[in-house]
Write a protein that holds these residues in place. Sequence first.
Motif, PDB file in Angstrom:
ATOM      1  N   THR A  43       7.515  83.863 -49.682  1.00 57.52           N
ATOM      2  CA  THR A  43       6.590  84.666 -49.363  1.00 57.52           C
ATOM      3  C   THR A  43       5.407  84.537 -49.967  1.00 57.52           C
ATOM      4  O   THR A  43       5.389  85.346 -51.011  1.00 57.52           O
ATOM      5  N   PRO A  44       4.489  83.345 -49.850  1.00 56.88           N
ATOM      6  CA  PRO A  44       3.997  82.744 -50.724  1.00 56.88           C
ATOM      7  C   PRO A  44       2.871  84.276 -51.006  1.00 56.88           C
ATOM      8  O   PRO A  44       1.454  83.752 -52.379  1.00 56.88           O
ATOM      9  N   ASN A  45       2.792  84.980 -49.955  1.00 57.24           N
ATOM     10  CA  ASN A  45       1.173  85.901 -50.265  1.00 57.24           C
ATOM     11  C   ASN A  45       1.815  87.168 -51.563  1.00 57.24           C
ATOM     12  O   ASN A  45       0.923  87.885 -52.237  1.00 57.24           O
ATOM     13  N   MET A  46       2.938  86.843 -52.280  1.00 55.39           N
ATOM     14  CA  MET A  46       3.381  87.244 -53.181  1.00 55.39           C
ATOM     15  C   MET A  46       3.494  86.953 -54.916  1.00 55.39           C
ATOM     16  O   MET A  46       4.122  87.510 -55.857  1.00 55.39           O
ATOM     17  N   VAL A  47       3.337  85.710 -54.452  1.00 59.15           N
ATOM     18  CA  VAL A  47       2.861  84.935 -55.828  1.00 59.15           C
ATOM     19  C   VAL A  47       2.466  84.729 -56.620  1.00 59.15           C
ATOM     20  O   VAL A  47       2.325  85.269 -57.938  1.00 59.15           O
ATOM     21  N   ASP A  48       0.921  85.716 -56.259  1.00 54.45           N
ATOM     22  CA  ASP A  48      -0.854  85.645 -56.977  1.00 54.45           C
ATOM     23  C   ASP A  48       0.251  87.256 -57.502  1.00 54.45           C
ATOM     24  O   ASP A  48      -0.420  87.426 -59.121  1.00 54.45           O
ATOM     25  N   PRO A  49       0.461  88.715 -57.166  1.00 55.47           N
ATOM     26  CA  PRO A  49       0.506  89.579 -57.631  1.00 55.47           C
ATOM     27  C   PRO A  49       2.296  89.771 -58.144  1.00 55.47           C
ATOM     28  O   PRO A  49       1.910  89.922 -59.215  1.00 55.47           O
TER      29      PRO A  49
ATOM     30  N   MET B 265       1.399  90.505 -62.408  1.00 49.60           N
ATOM     31  CA  MET B 265       1.869  91.521 -62.908  1.00 49.60           C
ATOM     32  C   MET B 265       2.734  90.634 -64.032  1.00 49.60           C
ATOM     33  O   MET B 265       2.332  91.935 -65.132  1.00 49.60           O
ATOM     34  N   VAL B 266       3.146  89.775 -63.860  1.00 47.61           N
ATOM     35  CA  VAL B 266       3.658  89.396 -65.410  1.00 47.61           C
ATOM     36  C   VAL B 266       2.792  88.875 -66.727  1.00 47.61           C
ATOM     37  O   VAL B 266       2.646  89.272 -67.626  1.00 47.61           O
TER      38      VAL B 266
ATOM     39  N   GLY C 134       2.525  91.038 -70.219  1.00 44.91           N
ATOM     40  CA  GLY C 134       2.173  90.617 -71.241  1.00 44.91           C
ATOM     41  C   GLY C 134       0.848  90.819 -71.965  1.00 44.91           C
ATOM     42  O   GLY C 134       1.225  90.627 -72.666  1.00 44.91           O
ATOM     43  N   LYS C 135      -0.065  91.419 -71.327  1.00 48.50           N
ATOM     44  CA  LYS C 135      -0.990  91.824 -72.742  1.00 48.50           C
ATOM     45  C   LYS C 135      -1.082  93.213 -73.236  1.00 48.50           C
ATOM     46  O   LYS C 135      -1.842  93.780 -74.083  1.00 48.50           O
ATOM     47  N   CYS C 136       0.620  94.422 -72.585  1.00 50.43           N
ATOM     48  CA  CYS C 136       0.210  95.908 -73.228  1.00 50.43           C
ATOM     49  C   CYS C 136       0.564  95.611 -74.375  1.00 50.43           C
ATOM     50  O   CYS C 136       1.164  94.926 -75.311  1.00 50.43           O
TER      51      CYS C 136
ATOM     52  N   TYR D 105       8.227  96.707 -69.821  1.00 47.40           N
ATOM     53  CA  TYR D 105       9.646  95.964 -69.491  1.00 47.40           C
ATOM     54  C   TYR D 105      10.940  96.158 -69.006  1.00 47.40           C
ATOM     55  O   TYR D 105      11.255  95.191 -68.434  1.00 47.40           O
ATOM     56  N   VAL D 106      11.225  97.420 -69.357  1.00 49.00           N
ATOM     57  CA  VAL D 106      12.391  97.996 -69.144  1.00 49.00           C
ATOM     58  C   VAL D 106      12.306  98.109 -67.468  1.00 49.00           C
ATOM     59  O   VAL D 106      13.339  97.813 -66.709  1.00 49.00           O
ATOM     60  N   THR D 107      11.272  98.622 -66.931  1.00 50.83           N
ATOM     61  CA  THR D 107      11.661  99.053 -65.440  1.00 50.83           C
ATOM     62  C   THR D 107      11.151  98.426 -64.604  1.00 50.83           C
ATOM     63  O   THR D 107      11.220  98.620 -63.407  1.00 50.83           O
TER      64      THR D 107
END
Length: 186
Positions: A54-60, A64-65, A69-71, A169-171
């Motif tokens: 599902t290449p359209n999901m790669v960017d989102p 998100m990762v 990671g910036k939190c 991170y947990v949810t």
Amino acid sequence: MSRYPPIPPSQLNPEQHAAYDDASQTAQNIFGDKFIYKNNDDAFIGPFGPLLYTPNMVDPFFKMVVEVGKCPGLPAAAKETAILATGSTFQAGYELYAHGKVAASTSLTEEQIASIKDGKKPDGLDKACQVAFDVAIELSRKQGPLSDETFARAEKTLGKEGTAALFHYVTSSPQRLLSSTFMSQE
């Protein structure tokens, strides 16, 4: 074994290839050489391989990762403790492998990492890691909200921002979700 086998770059269609190129650059920027995320054919493995179906999901997914990671407010060892403890509940093998490698670069010992990966709280964790373990285990093993007692401990130890980061991170671990969904039990 993956229910969605890794796709070598030579077999990708144009849309998949564009997503693969973007994901390759992002993965290198985020993960570097901390763990293996491509096989000998340069195909993505673990939770990253199914994304190309599902290449359209790669960017989102990678956005998100990056954003999680910036939190602020959550020390690296506590973050890895939470990820590993949650991964242990869901038996997310790739997540446990990859984040075991990342955790080794924090203050966690190999013995502590092994214990957390087994779903057991090890001795010698600092307060932030203790809270991270307890929150991760409680949220991933029971239905309903986090107990008031555990929430209060988290806020006292990590503050509002750190506690919110811990919840993310947990949810919302996209790696755990993909790993536990797309990998067979064989």
